[in-house]
Design an enzyme around this catalytic site. Structure first.
Site, short mmCIF file in Angstrom:
data_model
loop_
_atom_site.label_atom_id
_atom_site.label_comp_id
_atom_site.label_asym_id
_atom_site.label_seq_id
_atom_site.Cartn_x
_atom_site.Cartn_y
_atom_site.Cartn_z
N CYS A 20 -57.68 79.89 39.56
CA CYS A 20 -57.52 78.45 39.72
C CYS A 20 -58.03 77.71 38.47
O CYS A 20 -59.19 77.87 38.10
CB CYS A 20 -58.30 77.96 40.95
SG CYS A 20 -58.35 76.16 41.07
N HIS A 27 -63.60 75.05 45.73
CA HIS A 27 -62.15 75.26 45.82
C HIS A 27 -61.60 74.93 47.21
O HIS A 27 -60.44 74.54 47.36
CB HIS A 27 -61.82 76.72 45.46
CG HIS A 27 -60.37 77.06 45.42
ND1 HIS A 27 -59.60 76.89 44.29
CD2 HIS A 27 -59.54 77.54 46.37
CE1 HIS A 27 -58.36 77.27 44.54
NE2 HIS A 27 -58.28 77.67 45.80
N CYS A 42 -61.22 75.29 39.07
CA CYS A 42 -62.55 75.79 39.41
C CYS A 42 -63.43 75.76 38.16
O CYS A 42 -62.92 75.73 37.04
CB CYS A 42 -62.45 77.22 39.96
SG CYS A 42 -62.00 77.30 41.72
N GLN A 72 -54.67 62.71 40.83
CA GLN A 72 -54.16 62.48 39.48
C GLN A 72 -54.17 60.99 39.18
O GLN A 72 -54.24 60.16 40.09
CB GLN A 72 -52.73 63.01 39.34
CG GLN A 72 -52.60 64.51 39.56
CD GLN A 72 -51.18 64.99 39.29
OE1 GLN A 72 -50.69 64.90 38.17
NE2 GLN A 72 -50.54 65.50 40.33
N HIS A 95 -58.00 67.81 44.37
CA HIS A 95 -57.92 66.98 43.18
C HIS A 95 -56.89 65.89 43.37
O HIS A 95 -56.06 65.94 44.28
CB HIS A 95 -57.53 67.83 41.96
CG HIS A 95 -56.10 68.27 41.95
ND1 HIS A 95 -55.61 69.26 42.79
CD2 HIS A 95 -55.03 67.86 41.22
CE1 HIS A 95 -54.31 69.44 42.56
NE2 HIS A 95 -53.92 68.60 41.62
N HIS A 104 -56.80 73.47 44.79
CA HIS A 104 -58.15 72.94 44.57
C HIS A 104 -58.12 71.42 44.76
O HIS A 104 -57.24 70.75 44.25
CB HIS A 104 -58.59 73.30 43.15
CG HIS A 104 -60.05 73.12 42.91
ND1 HIS A 104 -60.90 74.17 42.65
CD2 HIS A 104 -60.83 72.01 42.92
CE1 HIS A 104 -62.13 73.71 42.49
NE2 HIS A 104 -62.10 72.39 42.65
#
Lengths: 55, 306
Positions: free
Chosen positions: B32, B79, B35, B134, B132, B130
């Site tokens: 990943c 994660h 991570c 944007q 997240h 994971h």
């Protein structure tokens, strides 16, 4: 949790300033990755005793 | 650099970011890129052993200077976490990170609109599991932001303020409210479980919010995501978008009222709502659930998930 220590596997440029900037409840440290992209690491600067993270 | 063309029939831009075809696609968790970089492990995008929140310029950007920006916001080094699982104080910290990035990117001359968003789940095309989000800094004011400005003009003032007043007056679709934030399924929701998290006071952007307002926004987002996950007892896919004031050349009036919209694609635990003929060809959503019904189900799920 949260200490921004480089691993040595990939060396980022040192932060532009040794003094972290602060924005509200977070402080931030800027780095430049080896390909020139910016990376910013943020941490709570008023963290609770348990570290405030995870699940 | 991406190429931006104009689709004249739709009156909208289309961005060609052909390098994104090569971006990392659903890697094994041992590889990943979001991570932390652990001793003996592969180098990742984040070259430290542990972190709280990280933001970096996207390796496969849809926009980049001098014509916009694309950043990745990693919520945690865990994660397997999510917005609903993170500790409340961590979600509050994320609000300050969003605020910082909106301010910094929005101050750039080449960024006319800052879009903070999260795609969660393979159902909405996520390529990295994971947790997240944007941020896109558009070098133009995109169509949805222009529609919101047009709604302000049509309703004779701030449209989200007017719609919030209607929702509070009706009350049937309100999911949560406190002194600072209201969460509701909108009167004309396009998605079965669409929900909006709206600042009660008129706040054009995160920069205009007080610390208590940001804390309340964090609590509301976390509450809603936990409710979503409780609804079908599974991680609930969604597209989450933060709507704020444009940052480009001044428009009069400036527009913008900070609110967060969730577009979840599920209509049942296993069935997806697809954008098909009517939605794509006529711009008309056909829904098989009334917003009042989905609001009742979501209220109960929020109670269970709290």
């Amino acid at each position: 949790m949260g200490s921004a220590q480089p691993t040595g596997q990939r060396e980022p440029s040192p932060p532009a300033s040794q003094e972290p900037e602060r924005v509200g409840v977070v402080s931030l440290v800027r780095m430049v990755k080896d390909d020139g992209r910016q990376l910013i690491l943020y941490e709570r600067s008023d963290r609770s005793p348990d570290g405030g993270g995870g699940a | 650099l991406s190429e931006i063309r104009r689709n004249e029939l739709r009156g909208e831009p289309v961005v060609y970011a052909i390098d994104r075809q090569e971006r990392t696609f659903l890697p094994a968790r041992t590889h990943c890129p979001l991570c932390p970089t652990r001793p003996g492990g592969p180098a990742t995008e984040i070259p430290v052993e542990a972190f709280e929140i990280a933001v970096f310029e996207n390796r496969f950007p849809a926009f980049q200077a001098p014509a916009g920006a694309a950043e990745v916001v990693v919520y945690t080094d865990d994660h397997d976490s999510s917005l609903g699982v993170l500790a409340p104080e961590r979600v509050e910290a994320l609000m300050w990170v969003w605020r910082h990035r909106y301010g910094e990117l929005g101050a750039r001359e080449d960024v006319h609109y800052v879009l903070i968003f999260e795609n969660r789940g393979v159902e909405v095309g996520v390529t990295l599991h994971h947790p997240h989000g944007q941020i896109y800094g558009y070098p133009f004011t995109p169509p949805v932001a222009q529609l919101e400005l047009a709604a302000d003009a049509r309703l004779g003032g701030c449209a989200p303020c007017a719609l919030l007043e209607r929702e509070l007056s009706d009350g049937r679709r309100v999911l949560h409210e406190d002194e600072w934030v209201v969460v509701y399924v909108p009167h004309a929701a396009r998605w079965p479980y669409e929900a909006h998290v709206v600042m009660r006071a008129h706040r054009p952007s995160l920069l205009d919010c007080s610390a208590p307002e940001l804390a309340a926004l964090a609590r509301a987002l976390r509450l809603l995501v936990r409710g979503y996950d409780a609804l079908f007892e599974r991680p609930f896919p969604y597209v989450m978008v933060v709507h704020q004031a444009p940052t480009g050349p001044a428009v009069t009036p400036p527009g913008g009222h900070l609110h967060v919209e969730f577009y979840p694609p599920l209509r049942t635990a296993e069935k997806l709502k697809y954008l098909a003929g009517s939605e794509q060809g006529a711009g008309t959503f056909i829904s098989d659930v009334l917003p009042e019904e989905s609001a009742a189900r979501l209220r109960e799920a929020i109670r269970r998930g709290a």
